[in-house]
Design an enzyme around this catalytic site. Structure first.
Site, PDB file in Angstrom:
ATOM      1  N   HIS A  78      27.672 -58.845  50.374  1.00  0.00           N
ATOM      2  CA  HIS A  78      27.746 -57.496  49.441  1.00  0.00           C
ATOM      3  C   HIS A  78      28.782 -56.610  50.105  1.00  0.00           C
ATOM      4  CE1 HIS A  78      26.525 -53.575  47.869  1.00  0.00           C
ATOM      5  NE2 HIS A  78      26.538 -53.120  49.231  1.00  0.00           N
ATOM      6  N   ASP A 107      58.785 -49.637  36.405  1.00  0.00           N
ATOM      7  CA  ASP A 107      57.856 -50.664  36.952  1.00  0.00           C
ATOM      8  C   ASP A 107      57.764 -50.641  38.322  1.00  0.00           C
ATOM      9  OD1 ASP A 107      56.340 -53.219  37.291  1.00  0.00           O
ATOM     10  OD2 ASP A 107      57.176 -53.977  35.492  1.00  0.00           O
ATOM     11  N   TRP A 143      29.411 -57.814  57.835  1.00  0.00           N
ATOM     12  CA  TRP A 143      30.918 -57.830  57.368  1.00  0.00           C
ATOM     13  C   TRP A 143      31.654 -57.663  58.612  1.00  0.00           C
ATOM     14  CZ3 TRP A 143      34.911 -54.133  56.713  1.00  0.00           C
ATOM     15  CH2 TRP A 143      34.548 -52.864  57.296  1.00  0.00           C
ATOM     16  N   SER A 170      47.262 -60.518  50.762  1.00  0.00           N
ATOM     17  CA  SER A 170      47.200 -60.003  49.609  1.00  0.00           C
ATOM     18  C   SER A 170      47.447 -58.380  49.654  1.00  0.00           C
ATOM     19  CB  SER A 170      46.273 -60.095  48.465  1.00  0.00           C
ATOM     20  OG  SER A 170      45.940 -59.342  47.547  1.00  0.00           O
ATOM     21  N   SER A 171      46.763 -57.780  50.471  1.00  0.00           N
ATOM     22  CA  SER A 171      46.598 -56.172  50.655  1.00  0.00           C
ATOM     23  C   SER A 171      48.273 -55.980  51.071  1.00  0.00           C
ATOM     24  CB  SER A 171      45.712 -55.860  51.500  1.00  0.00           C
ATOM     25  OG  SER A 171      44.504 -56.255  51.133  1.00  0.00           O
ATOM     26  N   HIS A 254      38.253 -48.600  61.206  1.00  0.00           N
ATOM     27  CA  HIS A 254      38.204 -47.316  60.875  1.00  0.00           C
ATOM     28  C   HIS A 254      39.436 -46.897  59.732  1.00  0.00           C
ATOM     29  CE1 HIS A 254      35.995 -43.667  60.731  1.00  0.00           C
ATOM     30  NE2 HIS A 254      37.224 -42.942  60.644  1.00  0.00           N
ATOM     31  N   GLU A 256      40.417 -48.807  57.903  1.00  0.00           N
ATOM     32  CA  GLU A 256      39.908 -49.352  56.666  1.00  0.00           C
ATOM     33  C   GLU A 256      39.044 -48.484  55.689  1.00  0.00           C
ATOM     34  OE1 GLU A 256      40.609 -52.235  55.173  1.00  0.00           O
ATOM     35  OE2 GLU A 256      39.188 -52.111  53.506  1.00  0.00           O
ATOM     36  N   TYR A 258      39.112 -45.601  55.504  1.00  0.00           N
ATOM     37  CA  TYR A 258      39.919 -44.603  54.675  1.00  0.00           C
ATOM     38  C   TYR A 258      40.734 -44.941  53.933  1.00  0.00           C
ATOM     39  CZ  TYR A 258      38.422 -41.212  58.308  1.00  0.00           C
ATOM     40  OH  TYR A 258      37.324 -40.220  59.197  1.00  0.00           O
ATOM     41  N   SER A 269      42.066 -35.001  43.149  1.00  0.00           N
ATOM     42  CA  SER A 269      43.221 -34.048  43.426  1.00  0.00           C
ATOM     43  C   SER A 269      44.028 -33.978  42.104  1.00  0.00           C
ATOM     44  CB  SER A 269      44.185 -33.995  44.511  1.00  0.00           C
ATOM     45  OG  SER A 269      43.452 -34.129  45.743  1.00  0.00           O
ATOM     46  N   HIS A 303      33.936 -44.748  67.995  1.00  0.00           N
ATOM     47  CA  HIS A 303      32.847 -43.966  67.597  1.00  0.00           C
ATOM     48  C   HIS A 303      31.779 -44.847  66.787  1.00  0.00           C
ATOM     49  CE1 HIS A 303      34.938 -42.149  63.672  1.00  0.00           C
ATOM     50  NE2 HIS A 303      34.391 -43.488  63.412  1.00  0.00           N
ATOM     51  N   HIS A 304      32.330 -46.109  66.470  1.00  0.00           N
ATOM     52  CA  HIS A 304      31.511 -47.150  65.928  1.00  0.00           C
ATOM     53  C   HIS A 304      30.738 -47.805  67.149  1.00  0.00           C
ATOM     54  CE1 HIS A 304      33.236 -46.832  61.755  1.00  0.00           C
ATOM     55  NE2 HIS A 304      34.134 -46.527  62.295  1.00  0.00           N
ATOM     56  N   THR A 329      39.212 -32.846  56.810  1.00  0.00           N
ATOM     57  CA  THR A 329      38.184 -33.042  55.473  1.00  0.00           C
ATOM     58  C   THR A 329      37.497 -31.849  54.994  1.00  0.00           C
ATOM     59  OG1 THR A 329      37.804 -34.865  56.939  1.00  0.00           O
ATOM     60  CG2 THR A 329      36.380 -34.608  54.818  1.00  0.00           C
ATOM     61  N   LYS A 332      40.182 -30.199  52.757  1.00  0.00           N
ATOM     62  CA  LYS A 332      40.209 -30.850  51.444  1.00  0.00           C
ATOM     63  C   LYS A 332      39.108 -30.136  50.286  1.00  0.00           C
ATOM     64  CE  LYS A 332      42.825 -34.833  52.043  1.00  0.00           C
ATOM     65  NZ  LYS A 332      43.589 -34.904  50.925  1.00  0.00           N
ATOM     66  N   ARG A 451      18.739 -51.017  60.430  1.00  0.00           N
ATOM     67  CA  ARG A 451      19.382 -51.606  59.293  1.00  0.00           C
ATOM     68  C   ARG A 451      19.388 -53.238  59.556  1.00  0.00           C
ATOM     69  NH1 ARG A 451      26.171 -50.683  60.320  1.00  0.00           N
ATOM     70  NH2 ARG A 451      26.100 -51.637  58.303  1.00  0.00           N
TER      71      ARG A 451
END
Lengths: 535, 386
Positions: A78, A107, A143, A170-171, A254, A256, A258, A269, A303-304, A329, A332, A451
């Site tokens: 998932h 283009d 994941w 690809s990315s 991390h 990722e 963002y 915006s 922090h993870h 943040t 924003k 979890r």
């Protein structure tokens, strides 16, 4: 001027190829954008189905439908499908469609690579999905692929890793293309500080992608050699360290997250000023805040890992650095609020989704701030509290904003207006059910539910049941979106004007083009660049 | 009259019972039973209230604007797009609040980190899917797995309603017993994959990493039973390896220690006696259910591609020495049960799988033989250390 462009196209006969080949070999940014968007919508439903399997199993205590191993494989897949198959490709699709049209370019800079990066994505996701049918089942270690657990994966292991490599390549190609386009293809007069914020946030995102995807590729390659070539990067018995993997992974992971949220900020915006009929408040500080958030994303990874057993200096440093994220943040959130302030607002569906984003993302931001407090995180970590947190920052944030973007630009893409009544129904069903789905998970986490468990103690039963009900309402109401998209392509509620939204062309270049946008646009660059935020 | 009194008592009890059921049902983080857990709870409440306060401010402004500054009310849009003063203010105020948060957080973090001057130490080892506890000061050692009632009920299609099982999924066969008002140092490690030891009432969780040792400490104020679970995904049965800590008065704890020592002596005696095959098979069945069935399946059919079948397995129906060797030292994902089960249980389950689950080899192994193997390994370890 648009008439001139259309004529120009016909002279050179650069229309789309006929039949299926149009899509396979296309190098047109709009075609590729469409393929990305359609693919990501399909993946959204694939990943969503997996989520519903999870929520069905968690509807009440006891194991009713799936085995624990398959459950773990569902939570893993998932996440992978949603991150790499739905959210990231959807934003790449938007970038493909909108960046050339927003900066006045004909283009993308590297059209053939653009085609290749799309098909590599499809190959990567299909390979990843095929692991579900292999002996021993799909990857089931989360994941994050933490060793040593991930090394226990069955036959799927090398295939999952190769799939990650394909997705990474690809990315990276997509990111190179976006950077090359933004740096080289801007229309004359489109200075960096005149670019729409969506272009800015994607530029910064693309740099994040190039910086961290190779790190992830490296980490999973080390897993591969640990399993097949007797290295021991992550095995203490050979002098390695399983925690090393977590450091490398989150150095990727991390930024990722963002990568999934910065383009979201860009879209919001872009949308809010149009419906507030005002210029974006604090354009410059928005650009700087985005840059600052991107910079911080590289220095907060552990922090993870507050519970992993770091030295106290590490715990404190990562706590302070993480707390800092709240500042840009916050800027924003305040800017979006100030953009609405004293505007002349209307509430079409894109605006509704954007306002819901600001409110619900703020809640996700608050729980993020709570988790930055390391001692409290020792309680929150790996509980349902974090599940609630990151889903608040992903679903009512990225997914809602992708829906907003869909409604916002669909008239420009198809030339037809979508059905506003059904779209609002879609919005209200989504906005209410998403809170029924995720808000109770805060309570579950605080009450002590970990979890990634397929079954739980009976005191967690009530909130889980409510959460599952929310999940099913949310999941099925997304079918409305599919209906609306198909209906709009077929004609919707009538032809859209070129500007679509009132005075939209004051805000960004795409609204100066005809609706639907012709196959080739800006083959001659625009002469007037919108710059209301500078006036 | 008597009947009426009984009725009232019954009613009162059931209301009390309902009250108890509701006590389990919480919305907020527990205050826990240690000073540290209270500090963590206070930090949590502080940051929560700050968020609520800021949230109300932001959302009220936004909804005021949404209500009043709308086109349908004829509001004309103003065209301002920046205001440096406001922007500086809303950068500086949050910064100040955050610094205010970081100070108490740092204090608590430093306190949690200080494991010095502990009165006793317990080594906790995570296994797939159970916990091993080693009391380093008095040699008590045991494994703690999900209790039998929960284990039966949690099987897919068991037909048992989890609500009828007391402490469903939060109960173990051997709880961790500790004294109150004692600074206990925990050392965490793992035997296979990463696990994480979490008892919310103690205020923290800590990862158990294979090959490394983490430490943490607690000082429990009041006697009670505190429950938790593994918090780091550790494979198939991650959701089924709970933790139960029983904190008791120091005197009671001393008694418990004595009982454990006597039980260990009795166990050693049982290993010396000669067992019949029937006795071992009967005993082995439960040992199999608790230790082997989660991978090899309750009927011994295994999971093709991941966990081999026991039923008809060439190893189990072949040479008993080879089978015992694999059970004793482990192989691949299978843990080494040699040090995990006592000699009687080991011999019982080894005999059971040869004569149950559809196998009928007809031979057996005596607990005394296993005990000899265990002693030999222990002696070897000692030599290694020298």
């Amino acid at each position: 001027m648009s008439a001139v462009i259309a004529e120009h196209d016909e002279h050179h006969d650069h229309g789309p190829a006929k039949g299926i080949l149009r899509w396979i070999i296309t190098t047109n940014h709009k075609d590729i954008g469409t393929m990305y968007l359609v693919f990501s919508l399909i993946m959204f439903f694939v990943g969503g189905t997996m989520a519903l399997i999870i929520r069905a199993e968690l509807f009440e205590p006891g194991l009713q439908f799936v085995d624990p191993q398959f459950f773990n494989s569902m939570t893993t897949m998932h996440a992978l499908v949603m991150v790499f198959g739905a959210v990231m490709p959807a934003f790449v699709g938007l970038a493909n469609w909108m960046i050339p049209m927003m900066i006045g370019a004909p283009d993308m800079a590297l059209p053939r690579m653009n085609n290749m990066s799309f098909w590599m994505l499809v190959a990567g996701i299909l390979l990843m999905a095929s692991t579900l049918f292999m002996e021993g089942g799909g990857p089931a270690a989360g994941w994050t692929f933490y060793p040593p657990l991930v090394l226990q994966t069955g036959k799927a292991f090398p295939f999952a890793i190769f799939a990650v490599h394909l997705l990474g390549i690809s990315s990276i190609m997509g990111a190179i293309n976006i950077i090359a386009t933004i740096f080289n293809m801007r229309a004359p007069g489109m200075g960096m500080m005149k670019m729409p914020l969506f272009v800015w946030t994607w530029l910064i995102t693309a740099f994040l992608l190039i910086a961290v995807m190779p790190v992830f590729a490296g980490a999973v390659t080390m897993l591969l050699t640990d399993r097949f070539f007797d290295t021991s990067f992550f095995d203490a018995a050979g002098g390695g360290d399983p925690v090393l993997y977590q450091h490398i992974f989150w150095f990727f992971g991390h930024p990722e997250v963002y990568i999934m949220i910065l383009p979201t900020f860009g879209v919001v915006s872009t949308i809010i000023p149009v419906f507030a009929r005002k210029p974006l408040f604090g354009y410059t500080s928005m650009v700087w805040a985005t840059g600052f958030i991107a910079f911080l994303s590289f220095i907060v990874w552990a922090h993870h890992m507050f519970t992993v057993g770091m030295p106290i200096a590490g715990e404190l440093y990562f706590m302070y650095a993480t707390i800092l994220i709240a500042i840009p943040t916050g800027v924003k959130i305040f800017n979006w609020t100030a953009t609405m302030w004293k505007g002349s607002m209307t509430f079409e569906t894109p605006m509704l989704f954007s306002i819901a984003f600001v409110v619900l993302f703020t809640i996700g931001g608050f729980t993020g701030l709570m988790m930055s407090i390391a001692p409290s995180d020792l309680q929150y970590h790996d509980s349902y509290f974090i599940v609630a947190h990151f889903h608040y920052t992903l679903v009512p944030a990225s997914i809602f904003v992708l829906m907003a973007a869909g409604y916002f630009w669909l008239p420009k893409w198809t030339g037809n207006m979508y059905n506003e009544r059904i779209a609002r129904l879609h919005f209200w069903l989504s906005a209410i059910s998403i809170n029924i789905l995720f808000f109770p998970q805060h309570f579950l986490g605080l009450a002590g539910m970990p979890r990634r468990i397929p079954d739980y103690a009976v005191q967690f039963a009530d909130w889980n049941m409510i959460s599952s009900i929310g999940a099913f309402i949310y999941g099925f109401s997304q079918l409305l979106f599919v209906y609306i998209v198909i209906d709009t392509i077929r004609g919707g509620t009538g032809k859209a004007t070129d500007e679509v939204w009132e005075d939209a062309s004051k805000h960004s270049l795409e609204w100066t083009l005809p609706s639907p946008a012709p196959y080739h646009t800006f083959t001659t660059p625009p002469t007037k660049i919108p710059s209301e935020h500078l006036d | 009259m008597k009947k009426a009194r009984q009725l009232f008592a019954g009613l009162a009890l059931s209301i009390f019972g309902l009250g108890l059921a509701h006590a389990d049902y919480t919305l907020n983080l527990t205050e826990g039973v240690t000073k540290v857990s209270k500090d963590v709870h206070d930090l949590h409440m502080l940051i929560l209230w700050i968020c609520v306060f800021v949230g109300i401010g932001v959302f009220c402004t936004m909804f005021y604007s949404i209500y009043h500054h709308r086109k349908s009310k004829g509001h004309k849009a103003e065209q301002f797009h920046h205001n440096t003063t406001v922007e500086i203010i809303w950068t500086i105020i949050p910064t100040a609040i955050l610094i205010g948060m970081a100070i108490p957080a740092t204090k608590t973090m430093l306190e949690m980190d200080d494991v010095q001057d502990a009165d006793m130490s317990i080594k906790v080892t995570g296994w797939q899917w159970k916990w091993e506890y080693d009391y380093l000061d008095n040699g008590i050692h045991f494994f703690s797995s999900l209790d039998e009632a929960s284990n039966k009920a949690r099987q897919k299609g068991s037909g048992i309603d989890p609500k009828t099982v007391p402490h469903y999924l939060l109960n173990v066969d051997h709880p961790l017993v500790v004294p109150i008002r004692t600074k206990i140092r925990f050392l965490f490690t793992a035997a296979d994959v990463i696990h994480s030891w979490w008892v919310p009432d103690l205020g923290w969780k800590k990862d158990a990493n294979p090959g490394f040792i983490n430490d943490a400490w607690t000082y429990i104020e009041k006697p009670g039973t505190y429950r938790g679970q593994c918090a780091e995904l550790c494979g198939k049965d991650h959701g089924f390896m709970p933790i139960v800590v029983i904190a008791m008065e120091k005197e009671d704890y001393k008694q418990w220690v004595e009982q454990q020592k006597e039980a260990a002596a009795a166990e050693a005696n049982a290993a010396e006696k000669s067992w019949t095959q029937e006795e071992l098979v009967a005993k082995g069945e439960t040992i199999y259910a608790n230790n082997c069935a989660s991978c090899h399946m309750p009927d011994g059919s295994g999971m093709p591609g991941t966990f081999p079948a026991i039923k008809g397995s060439p190893i189990v129906t072949g040479d008993i020495k080879q089978q015992i060797e694999i059970m004793f030292n482990g192989k691949g994902m299978m843990p080494a049960f040699g040090q995990m089960l006592n000699a009687v249980d080991f011999a019982a389950v080894a005999t059971f799988i040869r004569n149950g689950l559809g196998n009928s080899v007809g031979d057996m192994v005596q607990p005394s033989e296993i005990a000899a193997m265990q002693n030999a390994t222990a002696a070897n370890d000692d030599t290694d250390e020298e």
